[in-house]
Scaffold this active site. Structure first.
Site, PDB file in Angstrom:
ATOM      1  N   GLU A 187      44.479  30.192  40.598  1.00  0.00           N
ATOM      2  CA  GLU A 187      45.279  31.420  40.669  1.00  0.00           C
ATOM      3  C   GLU A 187      45.559  31.792  42.125  1.00  0.00           C
ATOM      4  O   GLU A 187      46.676  32.182  42.471  1.00  0.00           O
ATOM      5  CB  GLU A 187      44.551  32.573  39.956  1.00  0.00           C
ATOM      6  CG  GLU A 187      45.409  33.836  39.935  1.00  0.00           C
ATOM      7  CD  GLU A 187      44.649  35.050  39.413  1.00  0.00           C
ATOM      8  OE1 GLU A 187      43.907  34.917  38.415  1.00  0.00           O
ATOM      9  OE2 GLU A 187      44.803  36.123  40.011  1.00  0.00           O
ATOM     10  N   SER A 317      34.714  29.429  35.792  1.00  0.00           N
ATOM     11  CA  SER A 317      35.404  30.679  35.476  1.00  0.00           C
ATOM     12  C   SER A 317      34.944  31.778  36.430  1.00  0.00           C
ATOM     13  O   SER A 317      33.775  32.175  36.426  1.00  0.00           O
ATOM     14  CB  SER A 317      35.100  31.075  34.023  1.00  0.00           C
ATOM     15  OG  SER A 317      35.336  32.441  33.841  1.00  0.00           O
TER      16      SER A 317
END
Ligand code: SF4
Length: 398
Positions: A187, A317
């Site tokens: 991201e 994550s």
């Protein structure tokens, strides 16, 4: 072509889809079977608590799949339906959860290989379908796929797109984007690709170094040695830290992002004075609701008396790791696992402590009555949470 113009032209292409295919009803059954859980649904309606013998399980009141992840996974399932015979790729995981990615493999969705952190698109051909994940893709990847004649299904979460819009605004107004994130996270790579001049800071300590530099402390050499791989090409701290705006990877620790924003606001106030502040600092609001809710629920949970915590989510994550950090910061015995199989056989757990490799802990559950807190990251389906709870019940009965 600049990034805004490219995005505009891509959005008008008939080989680009960012809304799904209207097949929600057709894929709902498969999604329900693969990811949802009756047990977890019943906990949600029963005060997030379950008692079995000596074990009490206490679920955080916000956990698991977020809206953006549900949407991305559903779009991936719809894509398979819409293109039953085309080759379909994902760059390079739909979300950071091994079980979800495995499900997609069984549907003959392929994953773009990554070598040394670099994606290898050599096998992707014109006419192939390429799904961009919930955390987005870089503008260069989108350009490559577009030029190659691929059909692009863009599942980027609107919250992530909002951050891209923020850094594009910085760029337009000649502000440097200070991005609170992990420099190698997909991201943040994508967000950096939409920014003009940027600098990525991992945490408040790194932000403080930048603040110190703005206020005339620290040498240019040591600054560049620290941030050489975390800034845009040609970055010059003397020229590029005069006007700054803050943005963030949506899954960072919310309180830390806010502290970093306040730090830079104070820094620019000190350096340039209140009358000039707006020319040197741009306020921001790019924290995702789902991340905020899960972290708030975790703070509430760790205030309760718990013997231990289990935090479930992919090891890569970011949002799951931050949930684990919250438990560790409160001194709670907390175990980050990515799959239910990490528990057992016997009274043991293989887990990943913060910042180090997996290790085995035995014994795992203590004797006597136990209260176990459970939460899961935004990429973790309820079905996985259910399987973890079932293993805990079995272990507590042994
Ligand atoms: S965590 Fe937030 S930004 Fe990320 S996919 Fe979920 S809703 Fe979107």
């Amino acid at each position: 072509m600049d990034t805004r113009a490219f995005k505009r032209s891509l959005h008008h292409s008939d080989r680009y889809n960012r809304r799904g295919f209207g097949l929600g009803d057709e894929v709902a059954g498969s999604l329900q079977t693969a990811y949802q859980s009756d047990l977890v649904a019943s906990l949600r309606t029963n005060g997030y608590e379950l008692r079995r013998g000596r074990l009490t399980v206490r679920l955080a009141e916000a956990f698991g799949f977020c809206w953006g992840v549900e949407r991305a996974v559903a779009m991936a399932y719809e894509t398979r339906r819409h293109y039953p015979s085309e080759r379909i790729w994902i760059t390079n995981e739909i979300i950071h959860n091994p079980s979800v990615n495995d499900h997609l493999r069984t549907m003959n969705v392929q994953f773009i290989p990554v070598e040394g952190g670099v994606k290898d698109f050599s096998e992707v051909e014109g006419g192939d379908v390429v799904i961009l994940p919930a955390f987005g893709a870089t503008v260069q990847e989108m350009q490559l796929l577009n030029e190659r004649g691929c059909h692009i299904v863009d599942t980027t979460c609107p919250w992530v797109s909002k951050v891209w819009n923020t850094v594009e605004k910085h760029k337009k107004q000649a502000f440097t984007s200070i991005i609170h994130g992990k420099v190698k996270h997909e991201e943040t790579l994508a967000t950096s690709s939409f920014a003009g001049t940027y600098l990525v800071v991992l945490d408040l300590a790194e932000a403080q170094l930048v603040s110190d530099y703005i206020l005339g402390k620290g040498s240019r050499e040591s600054f560049m040695a620290r941030f050489a791989s975390a800034c845009s090409p040609g970055f010059d701290p003397d020229r590029d830290l005069v006007r700054v705006g803050v943005a963030n990877q949506t899954t960072m620790l919310k309180s830390e992002t806010e502290d970093i924003g306040k730090l830079f606001e104070r820094t620019m106030l000190q350096r340039y004075g209140p009358a000039e502040l707006n020319d040197h600092f741009l306020a921001f609001n790019t924290i995702c609701d789902a991340t905020q809710e899960r972290q708030d629920a975790m703070f509430a949970l760790v205030d309760e008396p718990l013997d231990l915590m289990v935090v479930i989510g992919g090891y890569n994550s970011s949002n799951t790791t931050h949930l684990q950090e919250i438990a560790v910061s409160r001194g709670i015995r907390s175990f980050h696992i990515d799959t239910p199989e990490r528990i057992g056989p016997g009274n043991r757990i293989t887990h990943k402590p913060l910042g180090s490799d997996r290790e085995l802990e035995e014994p795992f559950l203590p004797a006597g009555t136990i209260r176990v807190g459970i939460t899961s990251g935004a990429s973790t389906p309820d079905r996985i949470v259910e399987a973890v709870i079932e293993r805990l019940i079995e272990l507590s009965e042994d």
